[in-house]
Scaffold this motif. Sequence first.
Motif, short mmCIF file in Angstrom:
data_model
loop_
_atom_site.label_atom_id
_atom_site.label_comp_id
_atom_site.label_asym_id
_atom_site.label_seq_id
_atom_site.Cartn_x
_atom_site.Cartn_y
_atom_site.Cartn_z
N GLU A 32 48.92 87.71 40.68
CA GLU A 32 49.37 88.67 40.06
C GLU A 32 49.33 90.33 40.08
O GLU A 32 49.64 90.79 39.48
CB GLU A 32 48.61 88.34 38.54
CG GLU A 32 47.08 88.18 38.81
CD GLU A 32 46.40 89.41 38.89
OE1 GLU A 32 46.74 90.49 38.43
OE2 GLU A 32 45.42 89.46 39.49
N GLY A 33 48.60 90.20 41.32
CA GLY A 33 48.22 91.80 41.78
C GLY A 33 49.60 92.32 42.29
O GLY A 33 49.78 93.76 42.24
N TRP A 34 50.84 91.63 42.73
CA TRP A 34 51.66 92.36 43.12
C TRP A 34 52.91 91.51 42.67
O TRP A 34 54.12 91.98 43.21
CB TRP A 34 51.53 92.49 44.53
CG TRP A 34 51.69 91.20 45.52
CD1 TRP A 34 50.54 90.44 45.75
CD2 TRP A 34 52.80 90.60 46.23
NE1 TRP A 34 50.76 89.13 46.73
CE2 TRP A 34 52.41 89.48 46.92
CE3 TRP A 34 54.28 90.76 46.27
CZ2 TRP A 34 53.15 88.65 47.39
CZ3 TRP A 34 54.82 90.05 47.10
CH2 TRP A 34 54.41 88.78 47.43
N THR A 35 52.96 90.56 41.92
CA THR A 35 54.12 89.71 41.40
C THR A 35 55.10 90.73 40.81
O THR A 35 56.30 90.53 40.98
CB THR A 35 53.77 88.69 40.41
OG1 THR A 35 52.97 87.80 41.14
CG2 THR A 35 54.74 88.07 39.79
N SER A 36 54.57 91.69 40.05
CA SER A 36 55.57 92.53 39.34
C SER A 36 56.08 93.97 40.00
O SER A 36 56.15 94.96 39.47
CB SER A 36 55.31 92.79 37.83
OG SER A 36 55.15 91.68 37.06
N ALA A 37 55.27 94.21 41.21
CA ALA A 37 55.41 95.49 42.10
C ALA A 37 57.06 95.81 42.43
O ALA A 37 57.55 95.37 43.22
CB ALA A 37 54.51 95.43 43.34
N ILE A 59 50.49 82.68 51.06
CA ILE A 59 49.99 83.15 49.86
C ILE A 59 49.15 84.36 50.00
O ILE A 59 48.35 84.73 50.96
CB ILE A 59 48.78 81.99 49.56
CG1 ILE A 59 49.50 80.81 49.24
CG2 ILE A 59 48.47 82.51 47.88
CD1 ILE A 59 48.59 79.45 49.11
N VAL A 60 49.54 85.26 49.11
CA VAL A 60 48.85 86.67 49.38
C VAL A 60 48.29 86.99 47.96
O VAL A 60 48.69 87.09 46.86
CB VAL A 60 50.09 87.81 49.60
CG1 VAL A 60 49.12 89.07 50.09
CG2 VAL A 60 50.59 87.46 51.07
N PHE A 61 46.90 87.16 47.86
CA PHE A 61 46.01 87.71 46.94
C PHE A 61 45.52 89.18 47.02
O PHE A 61 44.63 89.20 47.80
CB PHE A 61 44.91 86.95 46.41
CG PHE A 61 45.06 85.58 45.82
CD1 PHE A 61 44.78 85.78 44.18
CD2 PHE A 61 45.78 84.47 46.19
CE1 PHE A 61 45.12 84.74 43.38
CE2 PHE A 61 46.23 83.41 45.27
CZ PHE A 61 45.85 83.61 43.90
N ALA A 62 46.38 90.09 46.75
CA ALA A 62 46.16 91.46 47.12
C ALA A 62 46.81 92.24 46.36
O ALA A 62 47.50 92.04 45.34
CB ALA A 62 46.42 91.75 48.72
N HIS A 63 46.46 93.71 46.39
CA HIS A 63 47.13 94.76 45.68
C HIS A 63 48.45 95.16 46.28
O HIS A 63 48.82 95.04 47.43
CB HIS A 63 46.35 95.74 45.35
CG HIS A 63 44.91 95.42 44.74
ND1 HIS A 63 44.70 94.91 43.59
CD2 HIS A 63 43.86 95.25 45.84
CE1 HIS A 63 43.48 94.63 43.44
NE2 HIS A 63 42.69 94.79 44.53
#
Length: 879
Positions: A313-318, A284-288
């Motif tokens: 949500e910080g990088w799901t759509s990156a 699990i990654v919570f980051a930008h």
Amino acid sequence: MTICLRSSCTNLVLFVWMYFYSSAASSPLYSSSCRLQRQFHLNGMHKPGDVILGGLFQIHFFSVFPDLSFTSEPEQPTCHGFDIIGFRAAQTMAFTIEEINRNPSLLPNVTLGYSLYDNCNVLGIGFRASLSLVSGKEEQIKLQESCVRNHPLLGIVGESSSTPSIAVSTVLGLYRVPMVSYFATCSCLSDRKKFPSFFRTIPSDAFQVRAVIQVLKHFGWTWAGLLVSDDDYGLHVARSFQSDLAQPGGGCLAYLEVLPWSDDPDELRRIVDVMRKSTARVVIVFAHEGHMIDLMKEVVRQNVTGLQWIASEGWTSATVLQTPRLMLYLGGTLGIAIRRGEIPGLRDFLLQIHPDLHQNNSYGNNLFWEHTFECRFAPPPAGWVEAGGALCTGQEDLENVETEFMDISNLRPEYNVYKAVYALAYALHDMLQCEPGRGPFSGHSCGSLQRLEPWQLVYYLEKVNFTTSFGDQVSFDENGDILPIYDIMNWLWLPDGRVEVQSVGEVKRSPFKGEELTLDEDKIYWNFESKKPPRSLCSESCPPGTRMARKKGEPVCCFDCIPCSEGKISNETDSMECTSCPDDFWSSPQRDHCVPKKTEFLSYQEPLGIFLTAMSLLGTFISAVVLGIFIYHHKTPIVRANNSELSFQLLVSLKLCFLCSLLFIGRPTPWTCKLRHAAFGISFVLCVSCILVKTMVVLAVFQASKPGGGAKLKWFGAVQQRGTVLVLTSVQAAICTVWLVSSSPAPHRNTQYHNDKIVYECVVGSTVGFAVLLGYIGLLAILSFLLAFLVRNLPDNFNEAKLITFSMLIFCAVWVAFVPAYISSPGKYADAVEVFAILASSFGLLVSLFGPKCYIILLRPERNTKKAIMGRETMKSLN
């Protein structure tokens, strides 16, 4: 694991107070006007109106931060790295304000304006912009009772991340200026005491954490690694995960690592090495996305595959991560994404964007134009034209170019901006609808547009409730958080190499149903050979019949499975404890359910019961046959010489003795328990009484044969014999009556002999009564034995004393051996011992007393004569 939260805004708050202090010190206390001590030169877009809405957006990634000292005029900040998504969010706010202004039913006769600033992704620049919005841009403000702006500030839409939102709302909260963020998710911002005027249209990280945990539970992933960014966003998430996973059934973290802000190769190498060695298959990654770019470089270098990534949500759509090279590792990623929405008319509005060749009030348009068409406005950078670069004409057509900017099919942060602007507009609308004298403020007063107080708008924001054109309800709870909802996204790697991020479900909190997770598993792409969800467990689940035993020094998800002990079960997977079965039940061999305990008693169906029943019936049959023989030959000398009446009584009593043994076989009942010992005691006393009287008669006959002894026979006539037997038997009947009345035997379910069996037995009730019953039988038997032993040497042919002596010896031996055997035998075997004693003693009496006589009657009839019975010497003496 404990993580200390870094205070990222301490210096900033100190800076703010220094600013206000210097402002107060440099102006007279009683001035006729409020004069701005400094005016920040910021990049932004503005539109006049009756009420101004402020906006803070990230239109650039980076900046060169200017001098912040107050001793010199600050320089213009230099921003670079155009962020097209941030620019589209700013344009969405401008579109929304224009849409509201066109709506005759919302804020009629009120025109909204805006001031939108670029924060350049720098905390200091965003803070400058917020101060400019609050204080106003005018150099001179007329002083009335207080400093009042010509155009009141309705509120601020922003910031674009958690850390600047914390800093800005800390100061704005002092003056209750409402701030509605569209992208700040830190759960710390839900603290109403610290941030009394902060609202947001994006769910809190606290709910995002619970959403991720819902996904983990859905797929049974109890063992996962967590990577967080080194800021308020990541560190608060780490705390939330540690507390929420501590709940029963929540799962465990195999590791928790903080990703560095800078590209630190050594630290990233260590973190990826931890991931590679861990048994957790879920990360699990919570980051930008900037953190992920640096992390994935090291993941690729070490070739760490076979992981299931969970994206915040910080990088799901990156899109920068959605490349064929990285999809080998990130394919199948499940991500939490901001709720997608639709904004009708936005595309047409975006198509109207044109470059501002006069640089009036359209900051960002030229930058967007240069970014989209890869050209430069004059004057271009040195060498641009020589290197083949094109000059922008301003006549380029947006409809003829494919750009992410015009793709409005996946509006997520923009939809949050849309809701934030409408929330402020509806709050102002509700305030202006207030009827004088019925207002919610002191004296039932209402707010007014001319003297708009920020705290009044905060009151109405807390109560705002409307539905967007997309059908989503917008309202804020007591913490300023919106009713949360997230989309679950899946990174799909198509055969042609393209990457598609598709929605596979949603997680939301309903006012009535609580948190709900909906997943379409058939649509999910799994980046594994099995094309199925991976297993990520520290220990395999404990099956029913076992319990979990934690491994010392390891998380709760690491455990051993211990089988339940006898008499206990666990009928669920991963049971913490085994439960005891009820008294009448026992654990199954698998220890997964309780089964009725086996009942044990001396049954007619088991071999031992069948054997004893057969022997009892055989003894009864033989006694009946012997009785029939004696009745048939009752006139023969051997029958008459041995006192035929007593013999008949003895045979009947032996039949009763054989039959009473059947009461000891079968399930004990109240009646059988009472009858078995009474029937046994009376039958044997009747039998032994007959033998005793028989012995006494033999003794009396031989005494009468002596001179002068004939008178003694009158005491042993038939009446006296029957009377003696009756009296002796009545004594035993009296003993049994007293015993049954005082403390009678009763059936008992004994669980002491065997844990897994219920032994049905008859407890004697009164041990004294049972002992007296046996003692009385023993007394009569010993007395018969002694009398028979005394007359054993009388003339053989007529003397029955030897047979009686031998039979009583067998009888006494059997019952002497019975007592210790009975006491030491458990359950049904005690009954079997007693039945065996009854049968053995009865057969002993039957064979010893009647065997020789039946032999003479049936096989040696020549000896069945008076002469043979009495002998010659005896005949002479009698004559």
